[in-house]
Design an enzyme around this catalytic site. Structure first.
Site, PDB file in Angstrom:
ATOM      1  N   LYS A  10     -37.314 -17.235  23.294  1.00 20.30           N
ATOM      2  CA  LYS A  10     -38.526 -16.865  24.031  1.00 20.30           C
ATOM      3  C   LYS A  10     -39.786 -17.257  23.234  1.00 20.30           C
ATOM      4  CE  LYS A  10     -36.278 -13.192  26.706  1.00 20.30           C
ATOM      5  NZ  LYS A  10     -36.316 -11.751  27.088  1.00 20.30           N
ATOM      6  N   TYR A  50     -35.666 -14.152  36.797  1.00 21.93           N
ATOM      7  CA  TYR A  50     -35.812 -12.699  36.697  1.00 21.93           C
ATOM      8  C   TYR A  50     -35.895 -12.019  38.066  1.00 21.93           C
ATOM      9  CZ  TYR A  50     -36.427 -13.176  31.642  1.00 21.93           C
ATOM     10  OH  TYR A  50     -36.234 -13.438  30.304  1.00 21.93           O
ATOM     11  N   ASN A 113     -38.798  -9.828  23.107  1.00 20.39           N
ATOM     12  CA  ASN A 113     -37.511  -9.554  22.453  1.00 20.39           C
ATOM     13  C   ASN A 113     -36.700 -10.811  22.122  1.00 20.39           C
ATOM     14  OD1 ASN A 113     -36.750 -10.121  25.044  1.00 20.39           O
ATOM     15  ND2 ASN A 113     -35.438  -8.328  25.294  1.00 20.39           N
ATOM     16  N   HIS A 116     -33.127 -14.818  25.266  1.00 18.47           N
ATOM     17  CA  HIS A 116     -32.457 -14.536  26.536  1.00 18.47           C
ATOM     18  C   HIS A 116     -31.074 -15.156  26.499  1.00 18.47           C
ATOM     19  CE1 HIS A 116     -31.624 -14.373  30.888  1.00 18.47           C
ATOM     20  NE2 HIS A 116     -31.130 -15.584  30.707  1.00 18.47           N
ATOM     21  N   GLU A 127     -28.364 -19.765  36.150  1.00 15.77           N
ATOM     22  CA  GLU A 127     -29.498 -20.013  35.250  1.00 15.77           C
ATOM     23  C   GLU A 127     -29.511 -21.463  34.745  1.00 15.77           C
ATOM     24  OE1 GLU A 127     -29.126 -16.792  32.419  1.00 15.77           O
ATOM     25  OE2 GLU A 127     -29.550 -15.299  33.978  1.00 15.77           O
TER      26      GLU A 127
HETATM   27  P1  IDP Z   1     -31.387  -8.541  28.848  1.00 19.31           P
HETATM   28  O1  IDP Z   1     -32.439  -9.587  28.495  1.00 19.31           O
HETATM   29  O2  IDP Z   1     -30.818  -7.906  27.610  1.00 19.31           O
HETATM   30  O3  IDP Z   1     -30.347  -9.042  29.790  1.00 19.31           O
HETATM   31  P2  IDP Z   1     -32.569  -7.100  31.081  1.00 19.31           P
HETATM   32  O4  IDP Z   1     -32.435  -5.657  31.346  1.00 19.31           O
HETATM   33  O5  IDP Z   1     -31.860  -8.055  31.996  1.00 19.31           O
HETATM   34  O6  IDP Z   1     -32.183  -7.353  29.565  1.00 19.31           O
HETATM   35  O7  IDP Z   1     -34.134  -7.422  31.110  1.00 19.31           O
HETATM   36  C1  IDP Z   1     -34.581  -8.761  31.121  1.00 19.31           C
HETATM   37  C2  IDP Z   1     -35.791  -8.873  30.216  1.00 19.31           C
HETATM   38  O8  IDP Z   1     -36.851  -8.112  30.771  1.00 19.31           O
HETATM   39  C3  IDP Z   1     -35.591  -8.297  28.814  1.00 19.31           C
HETATM   40  O9  IDP Z   1     -34.987  -9.209  27.933  1.00 19.31           O
HETATM   41  C4  IDP Z   1     -37.018  -7.977  28.412  1.00 19.31           C
HETATM   42  O10 IDP Z   1     -37.700  -9.173  27.997  1.00 19.31           O
HETATM   43  C5  IDP Z   1     -37.616  -7.517  29.726  1.00 19.31           C
HETATM   44  N1  IDP Z   1     -37.570  -6.063  29.896  1.00 19.31           N
HETATM   45  C6  IDP Z   1     -36.533  -5.322  30.335  1.00 19.31           C
HETATM   46  N2  IDP Z   1     -36.829  -4.026  30.386  1.00 19.31           N
HETATM   47  C7  IDP Z   1     -38.121  -3.937  29.964  1.00 19.31           C
HETATM   48  C8  IDP Z   1     -39.032  -2.823  29.784  1.00 19.31           C
HETATM   49  O11 IDP Z   1     -38.705  -1.668  30.034  1.00 19.31           O
HETATM   50  N3  IDP Z   1     -40.262  -3.137  29.305  1.00 19.31           N
HETATM   51  C9  IDP Z   1     -40.657  -4.426  29.024  1.00 19.31           C
HETATM   52  N4  IDP Z   1     -39.836  -5.478  29.191  1.00 19.31           N
HETATM   53  C10 IDP Z   1     -38.586  -5.249  29.647  1.00 19.31           C
END
Ligand code: IDP
Ligand code: MG
Length: 133
Positions: A10, A50, A113, A116, A127
């Site tokens: 990212k 997303y 974070n 992905h 994807e």
């Molecule tokens: P993942 O990336 O571990 O699969 P997901 O729940 O699919 O997690 O969420 C996709 C992305 O959305 C996360 O990697 C993060 O960047 C963002 N995200 C998910 N939940 C939150 C939140 O509560 N606050 C801010 N960003 C979030």
């Protein structure tokens, strides 16, 4: 089972100059880099990737973050590539991600974070089609 998965470093990972260290971890376990490109995510690709999060409170921030700067897009392959990749990534929130995982070692907050990775073989196919059309 040999699988393909979609992985994306990212914008924070690229901006913080962690590309090499992160890719090294995927190579270290024996995954193969099938495709690799440094590029920007288009708003269309972000929305498609997303889709499942549309309407959630963090959605708009997530789309602007993922389109905010260059990312590294990859297709990785190997035995159980999907699960192995998710294990190396660690928990979604860097606060919960164990030390030794990519998010645990290179991330601080949920909004940025680091990485992905597809969560299933079906997601990976979808994807890869979005990002390597
Ligand atoms: P993942 O990336 O571990 O699969 P997901 O729940 O699919 O997690 O969420 C996709 C992305 O959305 C996360 O990697 C993060 O960047 C963002 N995200 C998910 N939940 C939150 C939140 O509560 N606050 C801010 N960003 C979030
Ligand atoms: Mg997910």
């Amino acid at each position: 089972m040999i699988q393909k998965t979609y992985v994306m470093l990212k914008p924070d990972a690229v901006a913080n100059r962690h590309i090499g260290q992160i890719i090294a971890r995927f190579e270290a376990v024996g995954l193969t880099i099938e495709k690799l490109e440094l590029t920007n995510v288009t708003p269309e690709q972000a929305a498609a990737n997303y889709q499942e999060h549309q309407g959630k409170p963090f959605y708009d921030g997530l789309i602007s973050y993922i389109t905010s700067g260059p990312v590294v897009k990859m297709v990785l392959s190997g035995k159980n590539a999907v699960a192995i990749t998710r294990k190396l990534m660690g928990a979604t929130n860097p606060l919960d991600a164990a030390p030794g995982t990519i998010r645990g070692d290179f991330g601080l907050i949920m909004d940025a974070n680091v990485v992905h990775g597809s969560d299933s073989v079906e997601s990976a196919e979808r994807e890869i089609a979005i990002f390597f059309a």
